[in-house]
Scaffold this active site. Structure first.
Site, PDB file in Angstrom:
ATOM      1  N   SER A 101      45.201  16.776  -7.796  1.00  0.00           N
ATOM      2  CA  SER A 101      44.970  18.066  -7.122  1.00  0.00           C
ATOM      3  C   SER A 101      44.977  19.268  -8.072  1.00  0.00           C
ATOM      4  O   SER A 101      45.444  20.350  -7.707  1.00  0.00           O
ATOM      5  CB  SER A 101      45.980  18.255  -5.983  1.00  0.00           C
ATOM      6  N   GLY A 161      39.663  15.621 -10.180  1.00  0.00           N
ATOM      7  CA  GLY A 161      38.663  14.855  -9.449  1.00  0.00           C
ATOM      8  C   GLY A 161      37.809  15.808  -8.635  1.00  0.00           C
ATOM      9  O   GLY A 161      36.738  16.234  -9.046  1.00  0.00           O
ATOM     10  N   GLY A 162      38.320  16.172  -7.442  1.00  0.00           N
ATOM     11  CA  GLY A 162      37.585  17.056  -6.538  1.00  0.00           C
ATOM     12  C   GLY A 162      37.093  18.325  -7.211  1.00  0.00           C
ATOM     13  O   GLY A 162      35.957  18.769  -6.969  1.00  0.00           O
ATOM     14  N   GLU A 221      49.316  10.626 -13.335  1.00  0.00           N
ATOM     15  CA  GLU A 221      48.787  11.036 -12.040  1.00  0.00           C
ATOM     16  C   GLU A 221      49.642  10.452 -10.917  1.00  0.00           C
ATOM     17  O   GLU A 221      49.440   9.287 -10.541  1.00  0.00           O
ATOM     18  CB  GLU A 221      47.362  10.510 -11.861  1.00  0.00           C
ATOM     19  N   GLY A 225      44.028  13.862  -4.595  1.00  0.00           N
ATOM     20  CA  GLY A 225      43.175  14.203  -3.459  1.00  0.00           C
ATOM     21  C   GLY A 225      43.918  14.756  -2.259  1.00  0.00           C
ATOM     22  O   GLY A 225      43.370  14.833  -1.165  1.00  0.00           O
ATOM     23  N   ASN A 255      36.573  13.632 -13.048  1.00  0.00           N
ATOM     24  CA  ASN A 255      36.371  12.298 -12.469  1.00  0.00           C
ATOM     25  C   ASN A 255      35.541  12.446 -11.206  1.00  0.00           C
ATOM     26  O   ASN A 255      36.042  12.892 -10.186  1.00  0.00           O
ATOM     27  CB  ASN A 255      37.744  11.662 -12.163  1.00  0.00           C
ATOM     28  N   TRP A 256      34.280  12.065 -11.309  1.00  0.00           N
ATOM     29  CA  TRP A 256      33.377  12.218 -10.158  1.00  0.00           C
ATOM     30  C   TRP A 256      33.583  11.130  -9.109  1.00  0.00           C
ATOM     31  O   TRP A 256      33.040  11.223  -8.010  1.00  0.00           O
ATOM     32  CB  TRP A 256      31.917  12.195 -10.632  1.00  0.00           C
ATOM     33  N   LYS A 257      34.278  10.073  -9.441  1.00  0.00           N
ATOM     34  CA  LYS A 257      34.493   8.947  -8.512  1.00  0.00           C
ATOM     35  C   LYS A 257      33.137   8.440  -7.998  1.00  0.00           C
ATOM     36  O   LYS A 257      32.162   8.505  -8.736  1.00  0.00           O
ATOM     37  CB  LYS A 257      35.450   9.367  -7.390  1.00  0.00           C
ATOM     38  N   HIS A 286      42.947   3.648 -13.002  1.00  0.00           N
ATOM     39  CA  HIS A 286      43.071   4.720 -12.004  1.00  0.00           C
ATOM     40  C   HIS A 286      43.759   4.170 -10.749  1.00  0.00           C
ATOM     41  O   HIS A 286      43.520   3.021 -10.360  1.00  0.00           O
ATOM     42  CB  HIS A 286      41.686   5.277 -11.665  1.00  0.00           C
ATOM     43  N   GLU A 314      43.230   4.555  -7.714  1.00  0.00           N
ATOM     44  CA  GLU A 314      42.324   4.058  -6.668  1.00  0.00           C
ATOM     45  C   GLU A 314      41.849   2.640  -6.985  1.00  0.00           C
ATOM     46  O   GLU A 314      41.601   1.836  -6.073  1.00  0.00           O
ATOM     47  CB  GLU A 314      41.141   5.028  -6.497  1.00  0.00           C
TER      48      GLU A 314
END
Ligand code: PGA
Length: 215
Positions: free
Chosen positions: A175, A196-197, A138, A144, A9-11, A89, A91
């Site tokens: 994470s 993600g990260g 999640e 994150g 997930n590049w966001k 998601h 976010e």
């Protein structure tokens, strides 16, 4: 060995040239892993014409169809570029006030054009609409933050989700890194991960997938 599902997930990250650079470095192929990289809308049209070693996905979809909804991207527009979409998601729920009702509409829009859905929930109580293809468990506090759920607890939550909703593929997110990925995918009920990260750098993402698949 089970077939793994790994969704990056590049966001809201990466310009077109940064994405091109990432793709240039991501050249490994894994037999037993489905890889979906969920990227900003601005990149999806360009990716369609490329010969990639992974699938692409969107990170959201409009709850409406085509029409006068300024700023929204409809399911039909997304389907022209890709087959996958993330819905729900945390976010989106937090920063854009997306409710279960709105997410139900998004799922309906996505299904109506044949998009495959990765649906995110933060526990085993949150409603999962019918017709989603993959669920991502999640926990909000793990996204994150560098803190993960324990593999054992993630497995237990995922067993509950599978039992309740009869979904075959349920993955863990929050994470996930190359250091901890094996501890999650070695759990019997966990079918993959949603980093993600750790998906932002091609080399790190390759390492994560390799450690997950023991290649
Ligand atoms: P993270 O993000 O791996 O950076 O915690 C996961 C996600 O938001 O899906």
């Amino acid at each position: 060995m089970k077939k793994l599902f790994i969704a990056g997930n590049w966001k809201s990250n990466k310009t077109l040239s940064e994405a091109e650079d990432w793709i240039g470095k991501f050249n490994t192929v894994w037999e037993n892993v489905t890889i979906v990289v969920c990227m900003p809308y601005t990149l999806l049209g360009v990716m369609k014409s490329k010969n990639l070693s992974f699938l692409c996905g969107a990170q959201d979809v409009s709850p409406f169809g085509d029409g006068a909804y300024t700023g929204e991207v409809s399911a039909r527009q997304i389907k022209e570029c890709t087959d996958w979409v993330i819905i729900g998601h945390s976010e989106r729920r937090k920063y854009f006030s997306e409710t279960d009702d709105m997410l139900q509409k998004k799922v309906e829009q996505a299904k109506s054009v044949g998009l495959k859905i990765i649906y995110c929930v933060s526990d085993d109580i949150t409603i999962v609409p019918q017709g989603v293809d993959v669920v991502a468990y999640e926990p909000v506090w793990a996204i994150g933050t560098g803190k993960t759920d324990t593999p054992e607890n993630a497995n237990a939550v995922i067993v509950n989700i599978k039992t309740k909703y009869k979904i075959a593929t349920v993955i863990y997110g929050g994470s996930v890194t190359s250091e901890n990925v094996a501890s999650f995918v070695s759990q019997p009920a966990i079918d993959g991960v949603l980093p993600g990260g750790a998906s932002l750098e091609a080399e790190k993402f390759i390492q994560l997938i390799s450690y997950a698949s023991h290649d």
